[in-house]
Design an enzyme around this catalytic site. Sequence first.
Site, short mmCIF file in Angstrom:
data_model
loop_
_atom_site.label_atom_id
_atom_site.label_comp_id
_atom_site.label_asym_id
_atom_site.label_seq_id
_atom_site.Cartn_x
_atom_site.Cartn_y
_atom_site.Cartn_z
N THR A 124 -38.29 25.04 -43.95
CA THR A 124 -37.84 25.79 -42.77
C THR A 124 -36.54 26.52 -43.07
OG1 THR A 124 -36.84 25.47 -40.58
CG2 THR A 124 -36.89 23.55 -41.98
N ASP A 125 -36.26 27.58 -42.30
CA ASP A 125 -34.98 28.27 -42.48
C ASP A 125 -33.79 27.42 -42.02
OD1 ASP A 125 -35.19 28.46 -39.70
OD2 ASP A 125 -34.91 30.62 -39.60
N GLU A 126 -34.11 26.33 -41.30
CA GLU A 126 -33.02 25.43 -40.85
C GLU A 126 -32.23 24.87 -42.03
OE1 GLU A 126 -32.20 24.06 -37.66
OE2 GLU A 126 -33.66 25.25 -36.56
N TYR A 148 -32.44 16.80 -38.22
CA TYR A 148 -33.75 17.39 -38.55
C TYR A 148 -33.62 18.29 -39.78
CZ TYR A 148 -37.34 21.04 -38.52
OH TYR A 148 -38.31 21.95 -38.90
N VAL A 204 -30.70 26.78 -20.34
CA VAL A 204 -30.12 27.50 -21.48
C VAL A 204 -28.92 26.70 -22.00
CG1 VAL A 204 -28.85 29.59 -22.13
CG2 VAL A 204 -30.88 29.75 -20.65
N HIS A 277 -25.01 23.21 -32.64
CA HIS A 277 -25.96 24.31 -32.37
C HIS A 277 -25.75 25.47 -33.35
CE1 HIS A 277 -27.96 26.69 -28.83
NE2 HIS A 277 -28.61 26.81 -29.96
P1 NAD Z 1 -45.27 20.07 -34.51
O1 NAD Z 1 -44.20 19.14 -34.08
O2 NAD Z 1 -45.96 20.92 -33.49
O3 NAD Z 1 -46.40 19.28 -35.30
C1 NAD Z 1 -46.12 18.27 -36.23
C2 NAD Z 1 -47.44 17.56 -36.55
O4 NAD Z 1 -47.17 16.56 -37.55
C3 NAD Z 1 -48.04 16.84 -35.34
O5 NAD Z 1 -49.43 17.06 -35.27
C4 NAD Z 1 -47.75 15.37 -35.63
O6 NAD Z 1 -48.69 14.47 -35.05
C5 NAD Z 1 -47.79 15.34 -37.15
N1 NAD Z 1 -47.01 14.24 -37.71
C6 NAD Z 1 -45.73 13.88 -37.42
N2 NAD Z 1 -45.37 12.80 -38.13
C7 NAD Z 1 -46.44 12.47 -38.90
C8 NAD Z 1 -46.67 11.47 -39.87
N3 NAD Z 1 -45.74 10.56 -40.17
N4 NAD Z 1 -47.88 11.43 -40.49
C9 NAD Z 1 -48.84 12.34 -40.18
N5 NAD Z 1 -48.67 13.31 -39.28
C10 NAD Z 1 -47.49 13.37 -38.64
O7 NAD Z 1 -44.60 20.97 -35.64
P2 NAD Z 1 -44.76 22.51 -36.01
O8 NAD Z 1 -43.84 23.30 -35.18
O9 NAD Z 1 -46.19 22.85 -36.07
O10 NAD Z 1 -44.16 22.50 -37.49
C11 NAD Z 1 -44.99 22.22 -38.61
C12 NAD Z 1 -44.17 22.31 -39.88
O11 NAD Z 1 -43.59 23.61 -39.99
C13 NAD Z 1 -42.99 21.33 -39.94
O12 NAD Z 1 -42.88 20.86 -41.25
C14 NAD Z 1 -41.79 22.18 -39.56
O13 NAD Z 1 -40.62 21.66 -40.13
C15 NAD Z 1 -42.16 23.51 -40.16
N6 NAD Z 1 -41.60 24.70 -39.52
C16 NAD Z 1 -41.71 24.89 -38.18
C17 NAD Z 1 -41.22 26.07 -37.60
C18 NAD Z 1 -41.36 26.34 -36.13
O14 NAD Z 1 -40.78 27.32 -35.64
N7 NAD Z 1 -42.09 25.56 -35.37
C19 NAD Z 1 -40.59 27.03 -38.41
C20 NAD Z 1 -40.47 26.79 -39.80
C21 NAD Z 1 -41.00 25.63 -40.34
O1 DAU Z 2 -35.90 27.91 -37.53
C1 DAU Z 2 -37.09 27.17 -37.67
C2 DAU Z 2 -37.03 26.00 -36.73
O2 DAU Z 2 -37.21 26.53 -35.43
C3 DAU Z 2 -38.05 24.93 -37.02
O3 DAU Z 2 -37.79 24.38 -38.28
C4 DAU Z 2 -38.02 23.84 -35.95
O4 DAU Z 2 -39.03 22.89 -36.18
C5 DAU Z 2 -38.24 24.50 -34.61
O5 DAU Z 2 -38.14 23.53 -33.59
C6 DAU Z 2 -37.21 25.60 -34.38
O6 DAU Z 2 -35.87 25.06 -34.20
P1 DAU Z 2 -34.89 25.61 -33.06
O7 DAU Z 2 -33.88 24.60 -32.77
O8 DAU Z 2 -34.44 26.99 -33.37
O9 DAU Z 2 -35.96 25.73 -31.85
P2 DAU Z 2 -35.86 25.39 -30.30
O10 DAU Z 2 -37.07 25.98 -29.64
O11 DAU Z 2 -35.57 23.96 -30.06
O12 DAU Z 2 -34.58 26.22 -29.85
C7 DAU Z 2 -34.52 27.64 -29.98
C8 DAU Z 2 -33.20 28.11 -29.38
O13 DAU Z 2 -33.25 27.87 -27.97
C9 DAU Z 2 -31.98 27.35 -29.88
O14 DAU Z 2 -30.88 28.25 -29.94
C10 DAU Z 2 -31.71 26.32 -28.79
C11 DAU Z 2 -32.17 27.03 -27.55
N1 DAU Z 2 -32.68 26.15 -26.46
C12 DAU Z 2 -33.71 25.31 -26.77
C13 DAU Z 2 -34.21 24.45 -25.81
C14 DAU Z 2 -35.35 23.50 -26.13
C15 DAU Z 2 -32.13 26.18 -25.20
O15 DAU Z 2 -31.19 26.97 -24.93
N2 DAU Z 2 -32.59 25.33 -24.26
C16 DAU Z 2 -33.62 24.45 -24.50
O16 DAU Z 2 -34.00 23.69 -23.59
#
Ligand code: NAD
Ligand code: DAU
Length: 339
Positions: A124-126, A148, A204, A277
């Site tokens: 992830t870009d995180e 995370y 927010v 944050h």
């Molecule tokens: P999500 O939370 O929606 O899904 C995670 C899935 O992993 C779920 O189905 C959960 O049941 C499964 N899981 C969790 N722990 C497990 C374990 N111990 N064994 C087997 N399965 C398990 O997540 P997402 O948003 O779909 O993200 C998927 C991947 O992409 C992650 O690795 C995340 O870090 C990465 N990612 C997410 C984003 C984003 O914006 N959502 C961006 C960049 C990278």
């Molecule tokens: O950048 C990739 C990442 O993006 C992934 O690796 C993570 O799995 C994914 O959860 C996401 O992380 P963020 O922290 O950026 O996503 P989130 O949706 O939690 O928050 C997006 C922005 O919104 C962040 O600046 C926090 C803000 N926010 C989020 C929530 C849930 C709020 O202001 N209020 C909220 O209730």
Amino acid sequence: MRILVTGGAGFIGSNFVSYTLKKHPDDRIIVLDALTYAGNLENFDKEIWNNPNFQFFHGNITDEKLVKELMRNVDAVVHFAAETHVDRSIREAGTFLETDIWGTYILLDSARLAGIERFVHISTDEVYGEAEDHASVEGDDLKPKSPYAASKTGADRLAWSYWTTYELPVTISRCSNNYGPFQYPEKLIPLFVTNAMEDKPLPVYGHGKNTRDWIYVLDHCSAIDALMRSDGDKVNGEVFNVSSEHELSVLDITGIILKALGKPESLINHVEDRPGHVIRHAVDPSKINKVLGWKPEYGFVENIEKTIDWYRNNETWWRNLKEKQAEYKEWIKAQYGKG
Ligand code: NAD
Ligand code: DAU
């Protein structure tokens, strides 16, 4: 190709499964998912369940015996499974270390022993932390700011070490914030869309000027597909950023959602900021464009509208989580102080 998809019942994983079964109908997909609160069997439609090339295993990536068994029958691994919510990691980091680092170790080591031909690690870009004066590039320092992000950084570097040490053909993607259908309603967009539909406040964090770099989930899927199927010479041991270079603040997104749903700005509720944050996430996707010719296909404006419509047309999907899932209710209460 026979592909093991970990975390395939989550948001991006389930979109990737459906994308792959459509694009490569002869591939076999085996999903391994622990079905944590974020995993959902309803993310697979009937067509997927009826597809003879789709198989689902309910299990944990830390279960070494099961993982080793599954690895025997696949050529490639796409590893999505993780604990993924930053706010949850701030309240309780242990499960993040266990799944995101230890789970990744079990997969990598089992893949090494099984002689897996391609291991795409979804990072992830995180991992970069703040993108201060430029969009992050692959060689930048890694300065993760949340438990995370730190867990994902550990996994990212561990994956790379399996290339440098054992020549396991690992490729690492670092994508920006995804949006689209089937995203669990704890994350910004699905939380705010569904709250607005219910006339509930949109919490927010702080001033709301923090920015993220938004990509439609199917663009992330096409980038992973490209990484999976390219020459090893180009991708083995390499890190690739993925993004569609569309930076917007939390308040921008909130405004778009309210406008699309015809809801008033009075729903905006500024609440206490997230500790640590990240002010700005932004990633530069030039490398994947140059090396593989990948570029995003989906524009933001049409696809955020399409996404909002999806939540409008699939109320049962999110209401089953928001109203019936105990973990969801507990989370909302702990994080936002309401049931
Ligand atoms: P999500 O939370 O929606 O899904 C995670 C899935 O992993 C779920 O189905 C959960 O049941 C499964 N899981 C969790 N722990 C497990 C374990 N111990 N064994 C087997 N399965 C398990 O997540 P997402 O948003 O779909 O993200 C998927 C991947 O992409 C992650 O690795 C995340 O870090 C990465 N990612 C997410 C984003 C984003 O914006 N959502 C961006 C960049 C990278
Ligand atoms: O950048 C990739 C990442 O993006 C992934 O690796 C993570 O799995 C994914 O959860 C996401 O992380 P963020 O922290 O950026 O996503 P989130 O949706 O939690 O928050 C997006 C922005 O919104 C962040 O600046 C926090 C803000 N926010 C989020 C929530 C849930 C709020 O202001 N209020 C909220 O209730």
